[in-house]
Design a protein around this motif. Structure first.
Motif, PDB file in Angstrom:
ATOM      1  N   HIS A  78       0.821  -1.028  -0.116  1.00  0.00           N
ATOM      2  CA  HIS A  78      -0.001  -0.090  -0.033  1.00  0.00           C
ATOM      3  C   HIS A  78       0.855   1.353   0.124  1.00  0.00           C
ATOM      4  O   HIS A  78       1.733   1.283   0.711  1.00  0.00           O
ATOM      5  N   GLU A  79       0.506   2.277  -0.672  1.00  0.00           N
ATOM      6  CA  GLU A  79       1.157   3.560  -0.708  1.00  0.00           C
ATOM      7  C   GLU A  79       1.011   4.189   0.432  1.00  0.00           C
ATOM      8  O   GLU A  79       1.880   5.157   0.712  1.00  0.00           O
ATOM      9  N   GLN A  80      -0.126   4.145   0.968  1.00  0.00           N
ATOM     10  CA  GLN A  80      -0.581   4.833   2.286  1.00  0.00           C
ATOM     11  C   GLN A  80      -1.008   4.072   3.303  1.00  0.00           C
ATOM     12  O   GLN A  80      -1.454   2.997   3.058  1.00  0.00           O
ATOM     13  N   PHE A  81      -0.757   4.177   4.546  1.00  0.00           N
ATOM     14  CA  PHE A  81      -1.226   3.512   5.659  1.00  0.00           C
ATOM     15  C   PHE A  81      -2.383   4.052   6.139  1.00  0.00           C
ATOM     16  O   PHE A  81      -2.708   4.758   7.138  1.00  0.00           O
ATOM     17  N   ASP A  82      -3.525   3.798   5.016  1.00  0.00           N
ATOM     18  CA  ASP A  82      -4.780   4.523   5.013  1.00  0.00           C
ATOM     19  C   ASP A  82      -5.722   3.923   6.198  1.00  0.00           C
ATOM     20  O   ASP A  82      -5.458   2.544   6.632  1.00  0.00           O
ATOM     21  N   GLY A  83      -7.057   4.372   6.253  1.00  0.00           N
ATOM     22  CA  GLY A  83      -7.873   3.835   7.137  1.00  0.00           C
ATOM     23  C   GLY A  83      -8.381   2.314   6.528  1.00  0.00           C
ATOM     24  O   GLY A  83      -8.357   1.315   7.588  1.00  0.00           O
ATOM     25  N   ASP A  84      -8.497   2.013   5.200  1.00  0.00           N
ATOM     26  CA  ASP A  84      -8.683   0.598   5.219  1.00  0.00           C
ATOM     27  C   ASP A  84      -7.531  -0.155   5.377  1.00  0.00           C
ATOM     28  O   ASP A  84      -8.169  -1.576   5.978  1.00  0.00           O
ATOM     29  N   PHE A  85      -6.387   0.158   5.216  1.00  0.00           N
ATOM     30  CA  PHE A  85      -5.482  -0.923   5.416  1.00  0.00           C
ATOM     31  C   PHE A  85      -5.094  -1.052   7.005  1.00  0.00           C
ATOM     32  O   PHE A  85      -5.017  -2.107   7.623  1.00  0.00           O
ATOM     33  N   ALA A  86      -5.286   0.132   7.851  1.00  0.00           N
ATOM     34  CA  ALA A  86      -5.022   0.153   9.434  1.00  0.00           C
ATOM     35  C   ALA A  86      -6.175  -0.539   9.887  1.00  0.00           C
ATOM     36  O   ALA A  86      -5.883  -1.318  10.955  1.00  0.00           O
ATOM     37  N   ALA A  87      -7.536  -0.658   9.296  1.00  0.00           N
ATOM     38  CA  ALA A  87      -8.435  -1.445   9.855  1.00  0.00           C
ATOM     39  C   ALA A  87      -8.224  -3.005  10.040  1.00  0.00           C
ATOM     40  O   ALA A  87      -8.938  -3.570  10.686  1.00  0.00           O
ATOM     41  N   LYS A  88      -7.327  -3.339   9.215  1.00  0.00           N
ATOM     42  CA  LYS A  88      -7.081  -4.860   9.327  1.00  0.00           C
ATOM     43  C   LYS A  88      -6.178  -5.295  10.536  1.00  0.00           C
ATOM     44  O   LYS A  88      -6.028  -6.374  10.854  1.00  0.00           O
ATOM     45  N   VAL A  89      -5.594  -4.053  11.173  1.00  0.00           N
ATOM     46  CA  VAL A  89      -4.839  -4.312  12.232  1.00  0.00           C
ATOM     47  C   VAL A  89      -5.629  -4.856  13.705  1.00  0.00           C
ATOM     48  O   VAL A  89      -6.600  -4.213  13.670  1.00  0.00           O
ATOM     49  N   ARG A  90      -5.226  -5.818  14.309  1.00  0.00           N
ATOM     50  CA  ARG A  90      -5.777  -6.241  15.397  1.00  0.00           C
ATOM     51  C   ARG A  90      -4.811  -5.974  16.478  1.00  0.00           C
ATOM     52  O   ARG A  90      -3.852  -6.551  16.624  1.00  0.00           O
ATOM     53  N   THR A  91      -5.235  -5.192  17.458  1.00  0.00           N
ATOM     54  CA  THR A  91      -4.563  -5.011  18.552  1.00  0.00           C
ATOM     55  C   THR A  91      -4.755  -5.757  19.828  1.00  0.00           C
ATOM     56  O   THR A  91      -6.150  -6.044  20.078  1.00  0.00           O
ATOM     57  N   GLY A  92      -4.061  -6.039  20.748  1.00  0.00           N
ATOM     58  CA  GLY A  92      -4.427  -6.785  21.990  1.00  0.00           C
ATOM     59  C   GLY A  92      -4.205  -5.859  22.949  1.00  0.00           C
ATOM     60  O   GLY A  92      -3.749  -4.962  23.033  1.00  0.00           O
ATOM     61  N   PRO A  93      -4.053  -6.489  24.545  1.00  0.00           N
ATOM     62  CA  PRO A  93      -3.892  -5.750  25.521  1.00  0.00           C
ATOM     63  C   PRO A  93      -2.529  -5.323  25.618  1.00  0.00           C
ATOM     64  O   PRO A  93      -2.408  -3.912  26.220  1.00  0.00           O
ATOM     65  N   TYR A  94      -1.616  -5.450  25.061  1.00  0.00           N
ATOM     66  CA  TYR A  94      -0.152  -5.166  25.228  1.00  0.00           C
ATOM     67  C   TYR A  94      -0.123  -3.796  24.389  1.00  0.00           C
ATOM     68  O   TYR A  94       0.218  -2.958  25.131  1.00  0.00           O
ATOM     69  N   GLU A  95      -0.786  -3.894  23.173  1.00  0.00           N
ATOM     70  CA  GLU A  95      -0.573  -2.369  22.557  1.00  0.00           C
ATOM     71  C   GLU A  95      -1.422  -1.568  23.244  1.00  0.00           C
ATOM     72  O   GLU A  95      -1.034  -0.352  23.394  1.00  0.00           O
ATOM     73  N   TRP A  96      -2.444  -1.806  23.597  1.00  0.00           N
ATOM     74  CA  TRP A  96      -3.450  -0.961  24.317  1.00  0.00           C
ATOM     75  C   TRP A  96      -2.824  -0.330  25.617  1.00  0.00           C
ATOM     76  O   TRP A  96      -3.003   0.898  25.709  1.00  0.00           O
ATOM     77  N   SER A  97      -2.278  -0.822  26.387  1.00  0.00           N
ATOM     78  CA  SER A  97      -1.534  -0.676  27.707  1.00  0.00           C
ATOM     79  C   SER A  97      -0.250   0.156  27.228  1.00  0.00           C
ATOM     80  O   SER A  97      -0.073   1.316  27.857  1.00  0.00           O
TER      81      SER A  97
END
Length: 110
Positions: A78-97
Motif C-alpha cells: 500500500h502507498e499509504q497506511f490509510d484507514g482501510d489498511f489500518a482497519a485490518k490491524v488487530r491490537t491486543g492488551p499489550y498494545e493498548w497498555s
C-alpha cells in the motif's frame, strides 16, 4: 522500453534476506500486506499486516532495498497506511497498555 537499472549485488542480497523474512511472516499469518515508510538516514520500515490481523515490521537500510524486498516477497504493498489498511490491524492488551502509557507520560509496567 525495458528497465535497465542495475541493482548492487549486496543490495540484492539484503533484499533477498528481507524477502525471506517477509515471506515467512506471510506464511505464518495466512498472507500479508505491507507499507514501506521512509525513516530518513535510518533507512525504511516495512510495516506488515497479516491476514489474521497480526502486525509487525522489518527494517531495511534504504527505501530502494525495502521496495525490492516486498516485490521479491510478492505481497501487496500500500502507498499509504490509510484507514482501510489500518482497519485490518488487530491490537491486543499489550498494545493498548503501551499506547495508554505513552499518552499519560510513559510506558506502563503493570
Amino acid at each position: 522500453m525495458a528497465d535497465t537499472q542495475q541493482v548492487d549485488p549486496k543490495d540484492g542480497q539484503k533484499a533477498a534476506r528481507l524477502a525471506k523474512r517477509i515471506g515467512g511472516y506471510a506464511k505464518e499469518h495466512g498472507g500479508a500486506e505491507g507499507h514501506v515508510e521512509y525513516l530518513g538516514q535510518r533507512g525504511a520500515r516495512i510495516v506488515l499486516v497479516g491476514e489474521d490481523g497480526a502486525w509487525g515490521d522489518v527494517h531495511a537500510p534504504s527505501v530502494e532495498i525495502a521496495r525490492l524486498a516486498v516485490e521479491k516477497a510478492g505481497i501487496t504493498v500500500h502507498e499509504q497506511f490509510d484507514g482501510d489498511f489500518a482497519a485490518k490491524v488487530r491490537t491486543g492488551p499489550y498494545e493498548w497498555s503501551r499506547m495508554a502509557g505513552i499518552q499519560v507520560g510513559g510506558p506502563s509496567d503493570d
